[in-house]
Design a protein around this motif. Structure first.
Motif, mmCIF file in Angstrom:
data_model
loop_
_atom_site.group_PDB
_atom_site.id
_atom_site.type_symbol
_atom_site.label_atom_id
_atom_site.label_comp_id
_atom_site.label_asym_id
_atom_site.label_seq_id
_atom_site.Cartn_x
_atom_site.Cartn_y
_atom_site.Cartn_z
ATOM 1 N N ALA A 367 -43.991 -43.636 35.872
ATOM 2 C CA ALA A 367 -44.522 -43.044 34.645
ATOM 3 C C ALA A 367 -44.378 -41.524 34.626
ATOM 4 O O ALA A 367 -44.282 -40.913 33.551
ATOM 5 C CB ALA A 367 -45.994 -43.424 34.474
ATOM 6 N N LEU A 368 -44.321 -40.909 35.803
ATOM 7 C CA LEU A 368 -44.155 -39.462 35.870
ATOM 8 C C LEU A 368 -42.783 -39.013 35.369
ATOM 9 O O LEU A 368 -42.597 -37.830 35.052
ATOM 10 C CB LEU A 368 -44.357 -38.971 37.308
ATOM 11 N N TYR A 369 -41.842 -39.950 35.288
ATOM 12 C CA TYR A 369 -40.535 -39.608 34.751
ATOM 13 C C TYR A 369 -40.568 -39.389 33.238
ATOM 14 O O TYR A 369 -39.640 -38.803 32.674
ATOM 15 C CB TYR A 369 -39.510 -40.686 35.093
ATOM 16 N N ILE A 370 -41.611 -39.860 32.564
ATOM 17 C CA ILE A 370 -41.705 -39.667 31.114
ATOM 18 C C ILE A 370 -41.839 -38.179 30.776
ATOM 19 O O ILE A 370 -41.034 -37.640 29.998
ATOM 20 C CB ILE A 370 -42.872 -40.488 30.522
ATOM 21 N N PRO A 371 -42.829 -37.462 31.329
ATOM 22 C CA PRO A 371 -42.867 -36.016 31.049
ATOM 23 C C PRO A 371 -41.656 -35.283 31.593
ATOM 24 O O PRO A 371 -41.213 -34.286 31.004
ATOM 25 C CB PRO A 371 -44.156 -35.544 31.733
ATOM 26 N N CYS A 372 -41.102 -35.774 32.684
ATOM 27 C CA CYS A 372 -39.900 -35.143 33.239
ATOM 28 C C CYS A 372 -38.740 -35.233 32.248
ATOM 29 O O CYS A 372 -38.054 -34.233 31.984
ATOM 30 C CB CYS A 372 -39.528 -35.821 34.561
ATOM 31 N N ALA A 373 -38.529 -36.410 31.670
ATOM 32 C CA ALA A 373 -37.450 -36.595 30.700
ATOM 33 C C ALA A 373 -37.695 -35.759 29.449
ATOM 34 O O ALA A 373 -36.753 -35.213 28.854
ATOM 35 C CB ALA A 373 -37.324 -38.071 30.335
ATOM 36 N N ILE A 374 -38.958 -35.643 29.041
ATOM 37 C CA ILE A 374 -39.283 -34.831 27.866
ATOM 38 C C ILE A 374 -38.930 -33.370 28.114
ATOM 39 O O ILE A 374 -38.349 -32.681 27.256
ATOM 40 C CB ILE A 374 -40.778 -34.978 27.507
ATOM 41 N N LEU A 375 -39.266 -32.867 29.294
ATOM 42 C CA LEU A 375 -38.961 -31.477 29.634
ATOM 43 C C LEU A 375 -37.456 -31.225 29.628
ATOM 44 O O LEU A 375 -36.985 -30.212 29.118
ATOM 45 C CB LEU A 375 -39.549 -31.136 31.001
ATOM 46 N N VAL A 376 -36.705 -32.145 30.195
ATOM 47 C CA VAL A 376 -35.251 -31.989 30.255
ATOM 48 C C VAL A 376 -34.657 -32.053 28.853
ATOM 49 O O VAL A 376 -33.750 -31.287 28.505
ATOM 50 C CB VAL A 376 -34.629 -33.068 31.160
ATOM 51 N N THR A 377 -35.179 -32.959 28.019
ATOM 52 C CA THR A 377 -34.672 -33.099 26.647
ATOM 53 C C THR A 377 -34.944 -31.843 25.826
ATOM 54 O O THR A 377 -34.074 -31.352 25.101
ATOM 55 C CB THR A 377 -35.320 -34.318 25.968
ATOM 56 N N ARG A 378 -36.142 -31.294 25.939
ATOM 57 C CA ARG A 378 -36.470 -30.065 25.212
ATOM 58 C C ARG A 378 -35.591 -28.916 25.671
ATOM 59 O O ARG A 378 -35.146 -28.101 24.857
ATOM 60 C CB ARG A 378 -37.948 -29.731 25.427
ATOM 61 N N ASN A 379 -35.335 -28.867 26.954
ATOM 62 C CA ASN A 379 -34.458 -27.818 27.469
ATOM 63 C C ASN A 379 -33.042 -27.954 26.909
ATOM 64 O O ASN A 379 -32.407 -26.969 26.528
ATOM 65 C CB ASN A 379 -34.423 -27.852 28.990
ATOM 66 N N ALA A 380 -32.549 -29.198 26.870
ATOM 67 C CA ALA A 380 -31.197 -29.430 26.365
ATOM 68 C C ALA A 380 -31.097 -29.050 24.890
ATOM 69 O O ALA A 380 -30.099 -28.456 24.451
ATOM 70 C CB ALA A 380 -30.817 -30.899 26.567
ATOM 71 N N ARG A 381 -32.141 -29.339 24.106
ATOM 72 C CA ARG A 381 -32.119 -29.011 22.683
ATOM 73 C C ARG A 381 -32.188 -27.506 22.455
ATOM 74 O O ARG A 381 -31.515 -26.961 21.581
ATOM 75 C CB ARG A 381 -33.269 -29.711 21.974
ATOM 76 N N SER A 382 -33.020 -26.826 23.244
ATOM 77 C CA SER A 382 -33.179 -25.393 23.054
ATOM 78 C C SER A 382 -31.950 -24.623 23.480
ATOM 79 O O SER A 382 -31.619 -23.588 22.906
ATOM 80 C CB SER A 382 -34.394 -24.888 23.851
ATOM 81 N N SER A 383 -31.229 -25.139 24.495
ATOM 82 C CA SER A 383 -30.044 -24.452 24.970
ATOM 83 C C SER A 383 -28.802 -24.859 24.202
ATOM 84 O O SER A 383 -27.776 -24.185 24.260
ATOM 85 C CB SER A 383 -29.806 -24.748 26.463
ATOM 86 N N GLY A 384 -28.908 -26.007 23.514
ATOM 87 C CA GLY A 384 -27.751 -26.464 22.752
ATOM 88 C C GLY A 384 -27.653 -25.803 21.419
ATOM 89 O O GLY A 384 -26.609 -25.797 20.784
#
Length: 384
Positions: A367-384
């Motif tokens: 379940a800890l991978y859920i916030p991890c994936a959210i953080l990575v996704t937000r980073n990808a969107r902000s840098s993209g």
């Protein structure tokens, strides 16, 4: 040379594991207090790494990587000799604290890789670094168990010899990877405000994701023996074989697959793949009922090992060259912190749920991978 240093650091950490109880008995510890001392010494090593990794990273930014690595290797050689010769418990505590300091060089070795490797190749090199560390963690207990059969002190003499050889080779073969770094650091210190990693866009979420991944990795590391003995009724031999297989799979994945996967999917895509693979393996553990079913689970957990090198690569690409040591120091410190908190958290979860729902800890870890994936996704969107 830095890969050799990383391997020996891991060997030094791993070799003490099988011989520590016998060694404590020899230095006068009562049998009833040995478990307490084992826990304290293990925690002491991790705490010193947590405290000192950022310091070594900053020192390498200011004075150069070579000087810090050579000083750490020299200190480790002396420390192993003290551990081999001491018959006093308090000296052993001091020596393990020093071992934690000198073993915090993983921040510097990662920085050297960032210095000499083009951004597109860093994931592969970080995969090699992880493989070297994993190989050292496999070899360490073997060395400790093999030579510890003759004397609990002998493995430390072997470690001292190996580290001294590494120091000798480094003196002649290891060159400073950032010869202009001290000048740049002094200039920046005198002309600008103190640098903070938080000022770099996208770094904080990625560091948080890195910490979560490292924390999740403590779940199998701390409860594997307890879980497999209860759920599958494995003997110590079967547990040892499974741990060796798990380590070998991770070493192979990080050494061989990481660079290829990143070339094809990119760092962010590789992180997603690692998250899915590792989460699948963790959930699989919650339902496993037979030994053969562990094989695909071990494979999935092994593939999950590509996540950390990919995250480390993204972070190194975002950070200015003159502050790579600071970054890697923070990452190494965060890794040490999770190695302190993770075992406490996951063994507690297992203890509370082992009677009726012993798979709960694996669901919690996944379940800890859920916030991890959210953080990575937000980073990808902000840098993209």
């Amino acid at each position: 040379m830095v890969l050799t240093t990383a391997s020996l650091d891991a060997v030094g950490l791993g070799l003490v594991l099988p011989i520590l109880p016998a060694l404590l008995g020899q230095v006068g510890s009562a049998a009833s207090t040995i478990p307490m001392h084992v826990g304290l010494l293990t925690a002491l090593y991790a705490v010193m790494q947590f405290l000192c990794a950022p310091v070594l990273g900053r020192l390498s930014d200011r004075f150069g990587r070579r000087r810090v690595l050579l000083a750490s290797l020299a200190g480790a050689t002396v420390d192993y000799l003290i551990l081999a010769l001491t018959s006093s418990l308090w000296v052993f505590y001091v020596a393990r604290a020093v071992a934690g300091i000198t073993g915090a060089t993983n921040a510097v070795t990662a920085t050297v890789i960032a210095d000499v490797t083009p951004p597109a190749e860093r994931a592969k090199r970080y995969g090699w670094l992880g493989a070297c560390y994993g190989g050292g963690m496999i070899a360490g207990p073997v060395i400790g168990g093999l030579f510890g059969g003759f004397s609990p002190h002998l493995p430390f003499l072997v470690a001292a010899l190996l580290t001294a050889v590494n120091l000798t080779l480094s003196l002649s073969m290891l060159h400073e990877t950032r010869p202009d770094l001290p000048i740049k650091s002094q200039e920046s210190a005198s002309t600008s405000a103190p640098f903070r990693l938080q000022a770099i866009q996208g770094v904080v979420p990625l560091i948080a994701a890195f910490g979560l991944v490292q924390l999740i990795g403590q779940a199998p590391g701390s409860t594997w023996v307890l879980f497999t003995q209860q759920r599958l009724d494995w003997s110590p031999v079967e547990v040892g074989i499974s741990l060796s297989l798990f380590g070998l799979v991770q070493v192979l994945v990080q050494a061989v697959l990481t660079g290829r996967v990143v070339t094809r999917l990119g760092e962010t895509g590789t992180i997603y793949l690692g998250i899915v693979a590792d989460a699948s393996g963790l959930i699989g553990l919650a339902f496993v009922t037979g030994s053969w079913a562990m094989m695909p689970i071990l494979a999935a957990l092994g593939v999950g090992g590509i996540t950390v090198p990919a995250l480390q690569t993204l972070l190194s690409q975002r950070t200015p060259e003159q502050h790579q040591g600071r970054l890697q120091g923070h990452l190494a410190s965060l890794n040490s912190l999770t190695s302190i908190l993770g075992p406490i958290a996951f063994t507690t979860i297992f203890a509370l749920s082992q009677i009726d729902a012993d798979g709960t800890l694996w669901f919690c870890a996944a379940a800890l991978y859920i916030p991890c994936a959210i953080l990575v996704t937000r980073n990808a969107r902000s840098s993209g």
